[in-house]
Scaffold this motif. Structure first.
Motif, mmCIF file in Angstrom:
data_model
loop_
_atom_site.group_PDB
_atom_site.id
_atom_site.type_symbol
_atom_site.label_atom_id
_atom_site.label_comp_id
_atom_site.label_asym_id
_atom_site.label_seq_id
_atom_site.Cartn_x
_atom_site.Cartn_y
_atom_site.Cartn_z
ATOM 1 N N ARG A 1 -4.527 1.912 -0.469
ATOM 2 C CA ARG A 1 -3.400 1.186 0.127
ATOM 3 C C ARG A 1 -3.556 1.130 1.640
ATOM 4 O O ARG A 1 -3.860 2.126 2.284
ATOM 5 C CB ARG A 1 -2.088 1.881 -0.240
ATOM 6 N N GLU B 1 -1.518 0.150 5.098
ATOM 7 C CA GLU B 1 -0.240 -0.123 5.739
ATOM 8 C C GLU B 1 -0.513 -0.474 7.199
ATOM 9 O O GLU B 1 -0.740 0.420 8.018
ATOM 10 C CB GLU B 1 0.678 1.094 5.646
ATOM 11 N N SER C 1 1.868 -3.545 11.712
ATOM 12 C CA SER C 1 2.941 -4.533 11.542
ATOM 13 C C SER C 1 2.616 -5.383 10.321
ATOM 14 O O SER C 1 1.467 -5.727 10.088
ATOM 15 C CB SER C 1 3.069 -5.431 12.790
ATOM 16 N N GLY C 2 3.619 -5.652 9.538
ATOM 17 C CA GLY C 2 3.404 -6.419 8.324
ATOM 18 C C GLY C 2 3.543 -5.560 7.075
ATOM 19 O O GLY C 2 3.819 -4.353 7.151
ATOM 20 N N SER C 3 3.355 -6.186 5.933
ATOM 21 C CA SER C 3 3.551 -5.520 4.649
ATOM 22 C C SER C 3 2.308 -4.766 4.214
ATOM 23 O O SER C 3 1.179 -5.117 4.585
ATOM 24 C CB SER C 3 3.921 -6.553 3.574
ATOM 25 N N GLU C 4 2.511 -3.725 3.424
ATOM 26 C CA GLU C 4 1.391 -2.958 2.900
ATOM 27 C C GLU C 4 0.623 -3.769 1.860
ATOM 28 O O GLU C 4 1.177 -4.672 1.214
ATOM 29 C CB GLU C 4 1.888 -1.653 2.275
ATOM 30 N N THR C 5 -0.636 -3.426 1.689
ATOM 31 C CA THR C 5 -1.501 -4.127 0.749
ATOM 32 C C THR C 5 -2.270 -3.102 -0.077
ATOM 33 O O THR C 5 -2.841 -2.162 0.477
ATOM 34 C CB THR C 5 -2.510 -5.027 1.479
ATOM 35 N N TYR C 6 -2.273 -3.302 -1.385
ATOM 36 C CA TYR C 6 -3.098 -2.468 -2.245
ATOM 37 C C TYR C 6 -4.460 -3.149 -2.351
ATOM 38 O O TYR C 6 -4.664 -4.050 -3.153
ATOM 39 C CB TYR C 6 -2.449 -2.285 -3.615
ATOM 40 N N ALA D 1 -3.985 -11.257 2.424
ATOM 41 C CA ALA D 1 -3.712 -9.836 2.645
ATOM 42 C C ALA D 1 -5.007 -9.032 2.609
ATOM 43 O O ALA D 1 -5.214 -8.103 3.405
ATOM 44 C CB ALA D 1 -2.730 -9.317 1.595
#
Length: 242
Positions: free
Chosen positions: A70, A72, A75-80, A92
């Protein structure tokens, strides 16, 4: 009105294929990190987090393989980036990959931080004292108690039936002998949570034998008194007219 319906639709196959190829390469590479972490930490599963200038990476592993990776970002959303559920969105994944090298560098630095960890560990250790003599003496005493317990069991078998228990108090503590035929099943001192001087599972600790051995003669004396009382009661039984 129908011209729009006749326009070609841009296909995403090429992008999805590229995304899947990249995701597979990342999974294989991150899997190497997962295996190394499992070896280092000595467990089948776990996780580690690594901070970079671009964000935070968390890798979780199980059975020596990566479960997820993962990212994080700051800034911005986490990505798996790696997941057992579904591959990440192409954009992403692209964003995460710009920081992937920093993640690997952080992992490498983490591993190098252990350099020299065992430098001062001695290669030789003090000799280990043997307990053989102590255990032999413990077993000799327990065998003697076993002989006495079985002798008591044989008498109880003759007087009171195939199996049962005999209990008395010695120095304020309950002693209980259970017999089965002519054999003592157990000799327990101190109630249900007490110490088994005799049992089918093996001898007690040597310290417990030493603590209780001095009270065995008193236990036997109490039993002998019990037998004497039984014999006296039986002697009073009369079948005749005298």
């Amino acid at each position: 009105m129908t011209d729009e319906l006749e326009s070609d639709v841009e296909r995403m196959d090429d992008i999805a294929e590229q995304r899947d190829e990249l995701a597979a390469r990342v999974r294989a590479h991150a899997g190497e990190i997962a295996r190394e972490l499992a070896v280092l930490q000595g467990g089948d599963y776990g996780q580690e987090t690594f901070d970079t200038d671009g964000g935070r990476w968390t890798i979780k592993y199980e059975a020596g393989d990566v479960q997820y990776l993962r990212f994080e970002p700051t800034s911005g959303s986490e990505t798996y980036v790696v997941s057992s559920k579904q591959p990440p969105e192409p954009e992403a994944l692209e964003t995460a990959m710009t920081d992937y090298g920093a993640f690997v560098a952080a992992y490498n630095e983490y591993v190098r931080s252990f350099d020299g960890l065992f430098a001062d560990v001695p290669e030789e250790f003090p000799p280990v004292e043997s307990t053989a003599e102590l255990v032999a003496e413990r077993d000799r005493i327990v065998d003697r108690i076993r002989e006495v317990g079985d002798a008591m069991a044989a008498q109880l078998h003759r007087y009171d039936g195939e199996y049962g228990t005999y209990a008395t108090t010695v120095a304020g503590t309950r002693w209980e002998l259970k017999w089965d035929g002519d054999v003592a099943s157990y000799l327990r001192v101190g109630g249900s949570d007490g110490t088994y001087l005799l049992s089918q599972y093996g001898p007690p600790a040597a310290t417990e034998v030493r603590r209780l051995a001095d009270d065995v003669p008193a236990f036997v004396a109490a039993f002998n008194h019990y037998v004497d009382d039984l014999e006296a009661d039986l002697a009073q039984v009369s079948l005749g007219g005298d």
